[in-house]
Design a protein around this motif. Structure first.
Motif, PDB file in Angstrom:
ATOM      1  N   PHE A 199      35.914  51.352  36.809  1.00 28.68           N
ATOM      2  CA  PHE A 199      36.141  49.907  36.818  1.00 28.68           C
ATOM      3  C   PHE A 199      37.150  49.503  37.886  1.00 28.68           C
ATOM      4  CE2 PHE A 199      34.828  49.050  32.142  1.00 28.68           C
ATOM      5  CZ  PHE A 199      33.550  48.734  32.562  1.00 28.68           C
ATOM      6  N   VAL A 200      37.466  50.427  38.796  1.00 30.40           N
ATOM      7  CA  VAL A 200      38.559  50.183  39.733  1.00 30.40           C
ATOM      8  C   VAL A 200      38.417  48.894  40.525  1.00 30.40           C
ATOM      9  CG1 VAL A 200      39.573  52.451  40.092  1.00 30.40           C
ATOM     10  CG2 VAL A 200      37.396  51.885  41.178  1.00 30.40           C
ATOM     11  N   SER A 201      37.205  48.600  41.002  1.00 23.87           N
ATOM     12  CA  SER A 201      37.081  47.403  41.823  1.00 23.87           C
ATOM     13  C   SER A 201      36.307  46.297  41.115  1.00 23.87           C
ATOM     14  CB  SER A 201      36.406  47.743  43.158  1.00 23.87           C
ATOM     15  OG  SER A 201      35.218  48.450  42.936  1.00 23.87           O
ATOM     16  N   SER A 202      36.324  46.337  39.801  1.00 23.73           N
ATOM     17  CA  SER A 202      35.613  45.273  39.094  1.00 23.73           C
ATOM     18  C   SER A 202      36.391  44.715  37.908  1.00 23.73           C
ATOM     19  CB  SER A 202      34.232  45.762  38.640  1.00 23.73           C
ATOM     20  OG  SER A 202      34.319  47.016  38.000  1.00 23.73           O
ATOM     21  N   VAL A 203      36.943  45.579  37.081  1.00 25.35           N
ATOM     22  CA  VAL A 203      37.678  45.083  35.915  1.00 25.35           C
ATOM     23  C   VAL A 203      39.154  45.438  36.044  1.00 25.35           C
ATOM     24  CG1 VAL A 203      37.958  45.236  33.422  1.00 25.35           C
ATOM     25  CG2 VAL A 203      35.664  45.289  34.419  1.00 25.35           C
ATOM     26  N   SER A 204      39.997  44.434  35.978  1.00 23.52           N
ATOM     27  CA  SER A 204      41.427  44.691  36.163  1.00 23.52           C
ATOM     28  C   SER A 204      42.174  44.745  34.837  1.00 23.52           C
ATOM     29  CB  SER A 204      42.042  43.616  37.061  1.00 23.52           C
ATOM     30  OG  SER A 204      41.764  42.329  36.524  1.00 23.52           O
ATOM     31  N   ASP A 205      41.681  44.018  33.845  1.00 21.26           N
ATOM     32  CA  ASP A 205      42.369  43.957  32.561  1.00 21.26           C
ATOM     33  C   ASP A 205      41.458  44.516  31.468  1.00 21.26           C
ATOM     34  OD1 ASP A 205      43.568  43.307  30.151  1.00 21.26           O
ATOM     35  OD2 ASP A 205      44.301  41.368  30.852  1.00 21.26           O
ATOM     36  N   ARG A 252      38.970  58.091  49.208  1.00 21.60           N
ATOM     37  CA  ARG A 252      38.404  56.764  49.452  1.00 21.60           C
ATOM     38  C   ARG A 252      36.961  56.797  49.941  1.00 21.60           C
ATOM     39  NH1 ARG A 252      43.169  54.603  48.829  1.00 21.60           N
ATOM     40  NH2 ARG A 252      44.940  55.161  50.137  1.00 21.60           N
ATOM     41  N   GLU A 253      36.595  57.856  50.640  1.00 21.89           N
ATOM     42  CA  GLU A 253      35.230  57.874  51.194  1.00 21.89           C
ATOM     43  C   GLU A 253      34.160  57.789  50.119  1.00 21.89           C
ATOM     44  OE1 GLU A 253      37.930  60.585  52.040  1.00 21.89           O
ATOM     45  OE2 GLU A 253      36.275  61.865  52.691  1.00 21.89           O
ATOM     46  N   THR A 254      34.557  58.043  48.870  1.00 24.52           N
ATOM     47  CA  THR A 254      33.539  58.065  47.819  1.00 24.52           C
ATOM     48  C   THR A 254      33.244  56.699  47.227  1.00 24.52           C
ATOM     49  OG1 THR A 254      35.201  58.495  46.120  1.00 24.52           O
ATOM     50  CG2 THR A 254      34.189  60.412  47.165  1.00 24.52           C
ATOM     51  N   VAL A 255      34.120  55.720  47.473  1.00 21.43           N
ATOM     52  CA  VAL A 255      33.941  54.471  46.720  1.00 21.43           C
ATOM     53  C   VAL A 255      32.736  53.663  47.180  1.00 21.43           C
ATOM     54  CG1 VAL A 255      36.430  54.421  46.375  1.00 21.43           C
ATOM     55  CG2 VAL A 255      35.388  52.900  48.076  1.00 21.43           C
ATOM     56  N   VAL A 256      32.412  53.713  48.466  1.00 18.21           N
ATOM     57  CA  VAL A 256      31.238  52.963  48.923  1.00 18.21           C
ATOM     58  C   VAL A 256      29.948  53.559  48.358  1.00 18.21           C
ATOM     59  CG1 VAL A 256      29.863  52.306  50.924  1.00 18.21           C
ATOM     60  CG2 VAL A 256      32.354  52.043  50.981  1.00 18.21           C
ATOM     61  N   ALA A 277      36.748  32.640  28.676  1.00 16.86           N
ATOM     62  CA  ALA A 277      35.488  32.434  29.377  1.00 16.86           C
ATOM     63  C   ALA A 277      35.077  33.725  30.073  1.00 16.86           C
ATOM     64  CB  ALA A 277      35.597  31.281  30.384  1.00 16.86           C
ATOM     65  N   ALA A 278      34.815  33.695  31.369  1.00 22.67           N
ATOM     66  CA  ALA A 278      34.596  34.960  32.075  1.00 22.67           C
ATOM     67  C   ALA A 278      35.947  35.577  32.399  1.00 22.67           C
ATOM     68  CB  ALA A 278      33.799  34.731  33.339  1.00 22.67           C
ATOM     69  N   GLY A 279      36.919  34.736  32.608  1.00 24.54           N
ATOM     70  CA  GLY A 279      38.293  35.190  32.658  1.00 24.54           C
ATOM     71  C   GLY A 279      38.693  35.949  33.905  1.00 24.54           C
ATOM     72  N   PRO A 280      39.979  36.114  34.097  1.00 22.65           N
ATOM     73  CA  PRO A 280      40.503  36.814  35.262  1.00 22.65           C
ATOM     74  C   PRO A 280      40.330  38.321  35.163  1.00 22.65           C
ATOM     75  CG  PRO A 280      42.302  36.163  33.806  1.00 22.65           C
ATOM     76  CD  PRO A 280      41.042  35.656  33.178  1.00 22.65           C
ATOM     77  N   ALA A 281      39.936  38.803  33.987  1.00 21.17           N
ATOM     78  CA  ALA A 281      39.783  40.251  33.825  1.00 21.17           C
ATOM     79  C   ALA A 281      38.742  40.815  34.776  1.00 21.17           C
ATOM     80  CB  ALA A 281      39.423  40.580  32.374  1.00 21.17           C
ATOM     81  N   VAL A 282      37.746  40.000  35.104  1.00 24.61           N
ATOM     82  CA  VAL A 282      36.674  40.490  35.963  1.00 24.61           C
ATOM     83  C   VAL A 282      36.717  39.842  37.349  1.00 24.61           C
ATOM     84  CG1 VAL A 282      35.165  41.065  34.041  1.00 24.61           C
ATOM     85  CG2 VAL A 282      35.068  38.790  35.048  1.00 24.61           C
ATOM     86  N   ALA A 283      37.852  39.290  37.695  1.00 24.08           N
ATOM     87  CA  ALA A 283      37.978  38.621  38.991  1.00 24.08           C
ATOM     88  C   ALA A 283      37.685  39.584  40.148  1.00 24.08           C
ATOM     89  CB  ALA A 283      39.373  38.017  39.142  1.00 24.08           C
ATOM     90  N   ASP A 284      38.107  40.835  39.996  1.00 25.80           N
ATOM     91  CA  ASP A 284      37.847  41.817  41.052  1.00 25.80           C
ATOM     92  C   ASP A 284      36.354  41.997  41.289  1.00 25.80           C
ATOM     93  OD1 ASP A 284      40.527  42.074  41.138  1.00 25.80           O
ATOM     94  OD2 ASP A 284      40.620  44.144  40.413  1.00 25.80           O
TER      95      ASP A 284
END
Lengths: 240, 240
Positions: free
Chosen positions: A212-218, B123-127, B166-173
Motif C-alpha cells: 500500500f506504499v503508494s496508495s494508502v497512507s492511513d 526502488r527499481e521494483t516499484v514500477v 467519504a473517500a477520505g485522505p487515507a487514499v489520497a496517495d
DNA sequence: GTCTATACCCCGATAGAC
DNA sequence: GTCTATCGGGGTATAGAC
C-alpha cells in the motif's frame, strides 16, 4: 495427582521457551525461528530445548496453535464486549483482527503468509485455525437475522449479475463446516462472508507486507472504510 | 557496437541462472533460494555466479522484477485479447492474475507473501510492481465510464452507510499515483477498486496457502463467483 | 534434566591460481 | 571468466558425561 513441583517447573520452562519463540517470531518472522536461537534467548543450550520440543517443527506447531487461539480469543472477546448491536459487533471483531495483526506481524506471517517450506501443519491446528473465521460468521449470521426487513434493504443482499452456479457446489464444504458449528447462512450471504474474510485478510496483508506504499497512507482509516462497505455488501450497516 | 559474441554468451548464462532460480522459487519458495543452490543447478560453482550477481539480494531483485513484469504482461495481454466489452475485460484480467499465480506459487509467494527477512526491495521494483494494479484500474475506469447510465444502475455505486471520511485522505496517495498515469476514478470507485484488488489477492492467497481446505473445494468456480460480485460492487456487470 | 562435544549439513562471500 | 580453497557463520539433531 503426581509430583507437582517438578511438573510445575517443567511447565514454567516450557512457557519460557514459547514466550522467547514468540518474541523471535514477532520481530523476525517464521523463517528466522530456530531452536538454537530461542535456546540462546532463554539461556539454555540448544540440546536442552529438545527435552521440551522433539523438533523444530513441533515448536512451530505449538506456536501456530497458540497464535490461532490468541487471535481467535481476541476476536471473540471484542465481539462479546461490543454489546448486542450487530453492526457494532462486526466493527469490533474486524478491528480486533487488524489490531492483533499489526501488533504481531511475525505471527501474522506465520498464520497467513507464505507457508514455511518443508513444514506441513498437522491436524491439531485446524480447529484453532477456524476459530476466527467462525467468530466472524457468527456475527454475520446474527446481523443478517436481525437486519431482515429492519431497514429498507433485504437481509440477504441481491445478486443481480452474480451468475455462475448461484452459490454453487464450490462452497458446499463451507456449508457443511458451518452447519457442524450450528451456523446457518443463506447461500448468497455465505459467499459474501467468505469474500469479506478474504478481503479483511488481504487488506491487512497488503498493509503489513508493504503493498500500500503508494496508495494508502492511513491504514486505520482505510480499514474502517473497508469494513463499512463489507457490512453493506452483507446486508447490514456497520456501527462505529 | 561491441564484442557481440562474448556479450551474447554472457546474456545466455545470465538467462540460465535466472531460469534456474525461478525453478527453485516455483517449487521451494523464496527462502529456499540460495546462490549456491542455483549454481549447482546450472552446473557452475558458487563463486562463478558472483560474476553475474554481486549478491544474493541482487538475484532476488532481478527475480522480483522479472516476476512482476511477467504477471503484469499476462494481465495486460489478457485484457487486450478480451475485446472491447469492459465486463469481459475484467473477467479476463482477473482470471489471468489467478492463472499466473496458480501456475507459479513460489513466485506468487515472493511477490505477495511474507517479506524475505533481511531483504528490502529497492526502488527499481516499484514500477513493475504497480503494473498489474494499474492494468486493473484501467479496466475499471473504462467500465465505469461506459456503464454510466447504460443499465439501470449508476456508474458509481452508491454508498449509503459507508460513512467515515467519504473517500477520505487515507487514499489520497492512490489518487495521485493513478493521476500520474492518466487514470481518474470517482472517489467511491477508487476505494472499491482498492478493495477489489485486495480481495482478488486475498482469495488467491487463501487458495494457495491452504486456508480454504474446509470451505472452498473448487477454486476456479469460486473465483469466478468472487469477481462477478466484485464487478457488481464496482457498478458494472462481469461478462463470462 | 542439563551440560559438553560432536557429526553433518547448509549458507554468503572472498582470495588467488589458472 | 572459471576454478579450488577457505573464512566464518548458521542450522538440526544426537551421544554420553554429570
Amino acid at each position: 495427582m503426581a509430583p507437582t513441583a517438578r511438573e510445575l517447573a517443567r511447565q514454567t520452562v516450557l512457557a519460557d521457551i514459547l514466550a522467547a519463540a514468540r518474541m523471535r517470531l514477532t520481530d523476525e518472522g517464521p523463517v528466522a525461528l530456530s531452536l538454537r536461537a530461542v535456546a540462546r534467548d532463554v539461556g539454555m543450550v540448544s540440546s536442552a530445548v529438545y527435552r521440551y520440543f522433539p523438533s523444530r517443527d513441533d515448536l512451530l506447531t505449538a506456536l501456530l496453535i497458540a497464535d490461532y487461539d490468541e487471535l481467535g480469543a481476541a476476536v471473540e472477546d471484542a465481539d462479546a464486549a461490543a454489546g448486542p448491536v450487530p453492526g457494532a459487533r462486526w466493527v469490533a471483531a474486524c478491528r480486533a483482527i487488524r489490531s492483533w495483526s499489526v501488533a504481531h506481524p511475525g505471527d501474522f506471517a506465520l498464520l497467513f503468509g507464505s507457508p514455511v517450506p518443508g513444514y506441513a501443519a498437522p491436524r491439531e491446528t485446524v480447529v484453532p485455525a477456524a476459530r476466527t473465521a467462525l467468530a466472524l460468521a457468527r456475527v454475520v449470521a446474527d446481523a443478517v437475522a436481525s437486519a431482515s426487513g429492519a431497514d429498507g434493504r433485504p437481509g440477504s443482499p441481491s445478486a443481480p449479475t452474480a451468475a455462475p452456479g448461484a452459490a454453487g457446489p464450490a462452497v458446499a464444504d463451507a456449508v457443511t463446516t458451518l452447519r457442524s458449528f450450528g451456523i446457518e447462512l443463506p447461500d448468497e450471504v455465505l459467499v459474501r462472508t467468505l469474500m469479506a474474510w478474504s478481503t479483511v485478510f488481504g487488506t491487512i496483508s497488503f498493509e503489513l507486507f508493504g503493498h500500500f506504499v503508494s496508495s494508502v497512507s492511513d491504514g486505520d482509516a482505510y480499514f474502517d472504510q473497508v469494513i463499512a462497505r463489507l457490512a453493506d455488501d452483507l446486508g447490514f450497516a456497520a456501527a462505529f
